[in-house]
Design an enzyme around this catalytic site. Structure first.
Site, PDB file in Angstrom:
ATOM      1  N   ASP A  54     -42.282  63.264  -9.902  1.00 45.19           N
ATOM      2  CA  ASP A  54     -42.018  62.046  -9.134  1.00 45.19           C
ATOM      3  C   ASP A  54     -42.740  62.173  -7.799  1.00 45.19           C
ATOM      4  O   ASP A  54     -42.873  63.282  -7.267  1.00 45.19           O
ATOM      5  CB  ASP A  54     -40.508  61.884  -8.902  1.00 45.19           C
ATOM      6  CG  ASP A  54     -40.129  60.446  -8.578  1.00 45.19           C
ATOM      7  OD1 ASP A  54     -39.472  59.806  -9.418  1.00 45.19           O
ATOM      8  OD2 ASP A  54     -40.505  59.968  -7.481  1.00 45.19           O
ATOM      9  N   THR A  84     -40.486  49.562 -19.450  1.00 42.24           N
ATOM     10  CA  THR A  84     -40.533  48.222 -20.040  1.00 42.24           C
ATOM     11  C   THR A  84     -41.730  47.500 -19.448  1.00 42.24           C
ATOM     12  O   THR A  84     -41.758  47.210 -18.251  1.00 42.24           O
ATOM     13  CB  THR A  84     -39.232  47.470 -19.712  1.00 42.24           C
ATOM     14  OG1 THR A  84     -38.147  48.258 -20.202  1.00 42.24           O
ATOM     15  CG2 THR A  84     -39.202  46.095 -20.346  1.00 42.24           C
ATOM     16  N   LEU A  95     -31.916  52.666 -23.795  1.00 45.87           N
ATOM     17  CA  LEU A  95     -30.633  53.221 -23.335  1.00 45.87           C
ATOM     18  C   LEU A  95     -29.924  52.268 -22.382  1.00 45.87           C
ATOM     19  O   LEU A  95     -30.544  51.521 -21.638  1.00 45.87           O
ATOM     20  CB  LEU A  95     -30.836  54.585 -22.681  1.00 45.87           C
ATOM     21  CG  LEU A  95     -31.731  54.722 -21.458  1.00 45.87           C
ATOM     22  CD1 LEU A  95     -31.020  54.337 -20.184  1.00 45.87           C
ATOM     23  CD2 LEU A  95     -32.222  56.155 -21.383  1.00 45.87           C
ATOM     24  N   CYS A 130     -32.009  45.680 -15.801  1.00 44.62           N
ATOM     25  CA  CYS A 130     -32.921  45.257 -16.879  1.00 44.62           C
ATOM     26  C   CYS A 130     -32.871  43.768 -17.204  1.00 44.62           C
ATOM     27  O   CYS A 130     -33.909  43.097 -17.171  1.00 44.62           O
ATOM     28  CB  CYS A 130     -32.624  46.057 -18.146  1.00 44.62           C
ATOM     29  SG  CYS A 130     -33.055  47.775 -17.996  1.00 44.62           S
ATOM     30  N   LYS A 178     -34.523  41.162 -14.664  1.00 47.89           N
ATOM     31  CA  LYS A 178     -35.978  41.273 -14.483  1.00 47.89           C
ATOM     32  C   LYS A 178     -36.717  41.089 -15.812  1.00 47.89           C
ATOM     33  O   LYS A 178     -37.801  40.508 -15.842  1.00 47.89           O
ATOM     34  CB  LYS A 178     -36.339  42.597 -13.789  1.00 47.89           C
ATOM     35  CG  LYS A 178     -36.582  43.771 -14.681  1.00 47.89           C
ATOM     36  CD  LYS A 178     -37.118  44.963 -13.924  1.00 47.89           C
ATOM     37  CE  LYS A 178     -36.996  46.237 -14.725  1.00 47.89           C
ATOM     38  NZ  LYS A 178     -37.677  46.266 -16.018  1.00 47.89           N
TER      39      LYS A 178
END
Ligand code: UDX
Length: 457
Positions: free
Chosen positions: A53, A144, A171, A279, A282
């Site tokens: 990250d 996504t 998930l 999720c 958006k």
């Protein structure tokens, strides 16, 4: 930027089932919900995983075993995997990928100003890692992403000796580890069966019957279509709940009756204050935007989004009605702030949207949430259910945390100015609330008067 979806749609089935899960070297880029869960779970499946990250502070925390998200079982799994040396964290994407046979991109794709998915993180990382990838490695998109993005990544990576694939993650927050390790299905979008089989092998033998191998564009779209469908289903049931209120029916019974039909099934039929989270909001917007770009209207998805906003307003109005029609100068106690129970995620939380409406109408909102989120503008957060209710005119139950259902309502009523409750998740049994002296309003329960009379007998 996005390639037109190919008209040739190969639909392979796996031709080989591997006999065992051969450990592989995997890099996971991104330490959000999807990245951390994928990294820990892939390590638990015997792989050697490095998770990267760009946030140095996040990597420092994770390396010390501090996991910044609340997710059942995830912290323990991360600590276990780091202790046995199968999982480590790094701040360098190039270092992470330089020895990896598989690279999972688990990067944020937030909603851009125009509703489209913002691909800047995907773009930056793809450009960065290209030169460092091993020959014959596979870059797998788990984020996504709009249809065409995997090919966009391939072009940015610009390596003939590297494959790209799509393997969307389904998930749910709160059950992420279980969903990853015991998925309903694993969708793999690849350009060749060989690449698909290599990816399927990462999940181990037992997962393979659940693998569905498709073309890349379909894999990308399956994720959006699934989320938009689930959101539509919820909006549908929330709309029917409003109708129940008008005609004296009970949504709990209606949902049960509908869910008993095998074609419908019982999941995702629980009425609530509206859907939210990181999720659905958006992804529905991104799907609408994506479709418009290719001249395709999705009126049902648009209506779903609008009806969800309207539903949240309906719930706020119920709170106002419960205190006589106006919340001006009323004290609202709100139980639950997160978008659902079992997470500390407040992104697009219906609770907060409804709280905003109420404060906009002149109420003060004092809230308690078991996940104890940090300060939130416009509402006062306190550290217990009782404290939130002290002096309150109405209790608004926004989230279905189990500790709410087990609350001692008689004691809660004692500290309130008025024993009035609006339960937007039908957490409480009506007779329990009424026996504790509450004027109770549930969701989609039309014949409340009859139920009240029944409980008084
Ligand atoms: C969702 C998808 O389920 C998951 O597959 C995808 O990968 C990410 O988005 P998540 O955002 O974690 O997962 O939440 P989910 O459990 O799906 O709930 C979404 C919203 O619907 C929440 O606001 C929740 O409270 C609401 N909901 C869900 C209901 O109101 N009633 C239900 O019956 C189910």
């Amino acid at each position: 930027m996005l390639e037109e979806p190919s008209l040739a749609v190969p639909q392979w089935s796996l031709t080989r089932i591997s006999q065992f899960c051969e450990p592989q070297r995997i890099a996971v880029i991104g330490t959000g919900y999807v990245g951390l869960t994928a990294a820990a779970c892939l390590a638990s499946l015997n792989h050697d995983v490095v998770c990267a990250d760009i946030s140095e502070s996040r990597i420092e925390q994770l390396s010390k075993g501090i996991v910044p998200i609340l997710e059942e079982g995830l912290s323990d799994l991360i600590r276990e995997m780091t202790t046995i040396g199968r999982l480590r964290f790094t701040g360098s994407n190039s270092e992470a990928v330089s020895n990896a046979q598989f690279v999972f991109l688990c990067l944020p794709t937030p909603e851009g100003a125009d509703g489209s998915a913002d691909l800047s993180a995907i773009e930056a990382v793809s450009l960065e890692i290209g030169p460092y990838l091993l020959a014959n490695s596979v870059v797998i998109n788990k984020s996504t992403v709009p249809v065409g993005t995997t090919f966009f990544v391939r072009d940015l990576i610009d390596r003939d000796d590297v494959d790209v694939a799509s393997n969307p993650e389904f998930l749910s927050e709160g059950s992420a580890v279980r969903d990853f390790l015991q998925p309903d299905r694993i969708i793999i979008g690849a350009q060749s069966p060989d690449v698909a089989i290599r990816i399927a092998d990462l999940y181990g033998d037992s997962s393979q019957p659940r693998c569905i191998v498709v073309d890349i564009a379909s894999a990308e779209l399956i994720k959006y279509a699934s989320n938009a469908y689930l959101a539509t289903r919820l909006t549908f049931i929330n709309s029917i709940a409003c109708f129940c209120e008008a005609v004296g029916a009970d949504i709990r019974t209606v949902s049960q009756g509908m869910g008993a039909d095998r074609r419908i099934g019982p999941s995702f039929l629980n009425v609530g204050p509206g859907w939210g989270g990181s999720c659905f909001p958006k992804d529905t917007q991104a799907l609408i935007h994506m479709a418009e770009k290719v001249g395709c209207q999705l009126p049902l998805v648009k209506a779903t989004v609008e009806a969800n906003d309207e539903h949240m307003r309906h719930v706020a109005t119920k709170v106002a009605r419960a205190v006589g029609g106006s919340v001006t100068n009323k004290a609202v106690a709100m139980w639950g702030v997160t978008f659902k129970a079992g997470t500390n995620d407040i992104r697009y939380s219906p609770a907060l949207k409804i709280a905003n409406l109420l404060t906009g109408w002149g109420a003060t909102v004092t809230a308690y949430d078991p996940s104890m989120p940090g300060p939130i503008e416009g509402i006062r957060l306190v550290s217990s259910k009782e404290e939130a209710c002290r002096g309150a005119d109405v209790l608004f139950v926004a989230t279905e945390w189990p500790e709410f259902a087990s609350a001692d309502l008689a004691a809660i009523g004692e500290v309130m100015s008025n024993r009035v409750m609006v339960d937007s998740r039908n957490v409480f049994a009506i007779d329990e609330a009424i026996n504790a002296g509450f004027e109770y309003t549930g969701m989609g329960i039309g014949n409340m008067r009859a139920l009240v009379d029944e409980s008084a007998k």
